[in-house]
Design a protein around this motif. Structure first.
Motif, PDB file in Angstrom:
ATOM      1  N   LYS A 211       0.760  -1.341   0.057  1.00 10.78           N
ATOM      2  CA  LYS A 211      -0.215   0.123   0.104  1.00 10.78           C
ATOM      3  C   LYS A 211       1.024   1.040   0.038  1.00 10.78           C
ATOM      4  N   LEU A 212       2.160   1.177   0.582  1.00 10.97           N
ATOM      5  CA  LEU A 212       2.948   2.315   0.755  1.00 10.97           C
ATOM      6  C   LEU A 212       3.656   2.711  -0.410  1.00 10.97           C
ATOM      7  N   LEU A 213       3.881   1.381  -1.211  1.00 15.03           N
ATOM      8  CA  LEU A 213       4.486   1.492  -2.636  1.00 15.03           C
ATOM      9  C   LEU A 213       3.577   1.743  -3.768  1.00 15.03           C
ATOM     10  N   GLY A 214       2.484   1.463  -3.561  1.00 16.87           N
ATOM     11  CA  GLY A 214       1.377   1.336  -4.604  1.00 16.87           C
ATOM     12  C   GLY A 214       1.647   0.091  -5.408  1.00 16.87           C
ATOM     13  N   ILE A 215       2.173  -0.926  -4.920  1.00 11.37           N
ATOM     14  CA  ILE A 215       2.591  -2.130  -5.685  1.00 11.37           C
ATOM     15  C   ILE A 215       1.993  -3.485  -4.958  1.00 11.37           C
ATOM     16  N   PRO A 216       1.394  -4.359  -5.476  1.00  9.60           N
ATOM     17  CA  PRO A 216       0.849  -5.534  -4.682  1.00  9.60           C
ATOM     18  C   PRO A 216       2.213  -6.478  -4.548  1.00  9.60           C
ATOM     19  N   PHE A 217       2.129  -7.019  -3.586  1.00 11.82           N
ATOM     20  CA  PHE A 217       3.457  -7.831  -3.072  1.00 11.82           C
ATOM     21  C   PHE A 217       2.770  -9.352  -2.985  1.00 11.82           C
ATOM     22  N   VAL A 218       3.534 -10.458  -3.330  1.00 14.34           N
ATOM     23  CA  VAL A 218       3.015 -11.948  -3.392  1.00 14.34           C
ATOM     24  C   VAL A 218       4.357 -12.688  -3.026  1.00 14.34           C
ATOM     25  N   PRO A 219       4.159 -13.129  -1.733  1.00 14.32           N
ATOM     26  CA  PRO A 219       5.341 -14.089  -1.156  1.00 14.32           C
ATOM     27  C   PRO A 219       5.451 -15.368  -2.015  1.00 14.32           C
ATOM     28  N   THR A 220       6.607 -15.764  -2.435  1.00 13.84           N
ATOM     29  CA  THR A 220       6.698 -16.926  -3.118  1.00 13.84           C
ATOM     30  C   THR A 220       8.045 -17.564  -2.599  1.00 13.84           C
ATOM     31  N   VAL A 221       7.938 -19.086  -3.014  1.00 14.01           N
ATOM     32  CA  VAL A 221       9.219 -19.669  -2.614  1.00 14.01           C
ATOM     33  C   VAL A 221       9.357 -20.493  -4.137  1.00 14.01           C
ATOM     34  N   SER A 222      10.014 -19.944  -4.846  1.00  8.69           N
ATOM     35  CA  SER A 222      10.052 -20.580  -6.304  1.00  8.69           C
ATOM     36  C   SER A 222      10.708 -22.088  -6.483  1.00  8.69           C
ATOM     37  N   SER A 223      11.527 -22.390  -5.642  1.00  7.07           N
ATOM     38  CA  SER A 223      11.973 -23.749  -5.487  1.00  7.07           C
ATOM     39  C   SER A 223      11.222 -24.654  -5.187  1.00  7.07           C
ATOM     40  N   LYS A 224      10.113 -24.387  -4.547  1.00  8.10           N
ATOM     41  CA  LYS A 224       9.138 -25.310  -4.146  1.00  8.10           C
ATOM     42  C   LYS A 224       7.706 -24.995  -4.645  1.00  8.10           C
ATOM     43  N   GLY A 225       7.679 -24.088  -5.784  1.00  8.02           N
ATOM     44  CA  GLY A 225       6.519 -23.798  -6.333  1.00  8.02           C
ATOM     45  C   GLY A 225       5.527 -23.133  -5.783  1.00  8.02           C
ATOM     46  N   ARG A 226       5.617 -22.485  -4.489  1.00  5.19           N
ATOM     47  CA  ARG A 226       4.856 -21.910  -3.666  1.00  5.19           C
ATOM     48  C   ARG A 226       4.360 -20.360  -4.039  1.00  5.19           C
ATOM     49  N   GLY A 227       3.409 -20.057  -4.037  1.00  2.00           N
ATOM     50  CA  GLY A 227       2.942 -18.674  -4.402  1.00  2.00           C
ATOM     51  C   GLY A 227       2.905 -18.273  -5.757  1.00  2.00           C
ATOM     52  N   ILE A 228       3.408 -19.255  -6.911  1.00  2.00           N
ATOM     53  CA  ILE A 228       3.373 -18.900  -8.269  1.00  2.00           C
ATOM     54  C   ILE A 228       1.952 -18.732  -8.750  1.00  2.00           C
ATOM     55  N   LYS A 229       1.014 -19.512  -8.233  1.00  2.00           N
ATOM     56  CA  LYS A 229      -0.422 -19.457  -9.029  1.00  2.00           C
ATOM     57  C   LYS A 229      -0.881 -17.990  -8.399  1.00  2.00           C
ATOM     58  N   GLU A 230      -0.736 -17.683  -7.092  1.00  2.00           N
ATOM     59  CA  GLU A 230      -1.285 -16.314  -6.468  1.00  2.00           C
ATOM     60  C   GLU A 230      -0.528 -15.280  -7.330  1.00  2.00           C
ATOM     61  N   LEU A 231       0.889 -15.570  -7.657  1.00  2.00           N
ATOM     62  CA  LEU A 231       1.348 -14.339  -8.295  1.00  2.00           C
ATOM     63  C   LEU A 231       0.948 -14.144  -9.625  1.00  2.00           C
ATOM     64  N   PHE A 232       0.444 -15.038 -10.363  1.00  2.00           N
ATOM     65  CA  PHE A 232       0.225 -14.879 -11.957  1.00  2.00           C
ATOM     66  C   PHE A 232      -1.439 -14.227 -11.861  1.00  2.00           C
ATOM     67  N   ASP A 233      -2.168 -14.847 -10.713  1.00  2.00           N
ATOM     68  CA  ASP A 233      -3.605 -14.262 -10.425  1.00  2.00           C
ATOM     69  C   ASP A 233      -3.363 -12.735 -10.194  1.00  2.00           C
ATOM     70  N   LYS A 234      -2.390 -12.402  -9.479  1.00  2.00           N
ATOM     71  CA  LYS A 234      -2.214 -10.905  -9.016  1.00  2.00           C
ATOM     72  C   LYS A 234      -1.734 -10.166 -10.251  1.00  2.00           C
TER      73      LYS A 234
END
Length: 283
Positions: free
Chosen positions: A52-75
């Motif tokens: 909110k401060l930067l005006g940019i959505p942040f999505v936590p990911t762990v690419s080595s384990k495939g975590r957060g990738i779907k949420e990232l592309f949804d965003k």
């Protein structure tokens, strides 16, 4: 939409690139990769508030384990379709004097005849880069009809800013960016217990220990002594042998005379007597 991948375990340095993207005024989603490392260190990041401060959505990911990738592309899709409530353009405040210089250059760039450039790039971004004497942006504005005026205004503004703040413009802008990042993280990031104990602190805790420190010092000095004289003996013998061989070779093959004595006894003998200790000095 730009996906800006940042190492979550080293936020301050990685967010510097983000400040440049903010200046460009483009759609972006931040992927906080290696987020598990940040949590493992006991750190906590309020990434929603930071977004909110930067005006940019942040999505936590762990690419080595495939975590957060779907949420990232949804965003990414959400931002592309202008459905994100967080996405907004902000201006990083570079300070009164710098902002004045940016505005002066920006007004020169943002004229109707430069639409081919300003339709692709933010005039504010270009103005900041011109203040920094960015080579690529300098080349870009060569296509502007009023390129000479832009260069003149930018040069004058940069010189005035440097004289006023007693620093080069690139450093002035860099410091302001890091100040902005530091302020944003101060409100959203809590350092973990493990983060506070830096690697150098761990080394110091052992090397300066009240009981272990002195034995470690003696052991280190002993190793230095052994390395100097034991290991150094091998190259010393090689150098000594090389000097002796050269001296004998010249003695047998050169005619007698003052020059022979000077070369063998003076130059080779003198220099050889010094360089034989070179390995010890270097070690």
């Amino acid at each position: 939409v730009i996906i800006n991948v940042a190492d979550a375990s080293n936020l301050e340095r990685n967010l510097y690139l983000t400040t440049q993207i903010i200046d460009m005024d483009v759609k972006v989603v931040m992927a906080l990769n290696m987020y598990d490392d940040l949590l493992r260190k006991g750190a906590r990041l309020d990434y929603e508030n930071l977004g909110k401060l930067l005006g940019i959505p942040f999505v936590p990911t762990v690419s080595s384990k495939g975590r957060g990738i779907k949420e990232l592309f949804d965003k990414v899709i959400e931002v592309y379709e202008d459905k994100s409530e967080i996405t907004r353009h902000i201006h990083i405040n570079y300070g009164l004097s710098t902002e004045k210089a940016i505005k002066t250059i920006q007004q020169t760039i943002k004229v109707p005849e430069n639409y081919k450039i300003t339709d692709k790039f933010s005039s504010r971004f270009l103005a900041i880069k011109l203040l920094e004497n960015d080579v690529e942006v300098m080349k870009l504005i060569e296509t502007a009809p009023n390129v000479d005026k832009i260069k003149e205004i930018a040069k004058h503004a940069a010189k005035a800013l440097q004289n006023e703040l007693s620093d080069d413009t690139e450093s002035i802008i860099t410091d302001a960016k890091y100040g902005f990042i530091s302020g944003a993280l101060k409100e959203t990031f809590k350092e973990g217990v493990l983060d506070r104990r830096k690697e150098t602190d761990r080394i110091d805790s052992v090397a300066t220990h009240k009981f272990l420190g002195f034995p470690i010092f003696l052991a280190f000095m002993f190793l230095m002594f052994q390395a100097t004289f034991t290991l150094g003996e091998f190259p010393m013998n090689w150098i000594d042998g090389g000097v002796a061989w050269l001296s004998n070779f010249l003695t047998e093959n050169m005619p007698n005379g003052m020059f022979k004595d000077l070369l063998i006894d003076g130059i080779i003998g003198g220099v050889g007597g010094v360089i034989v200790f070179l390995p010890n000095i270097l070690i």
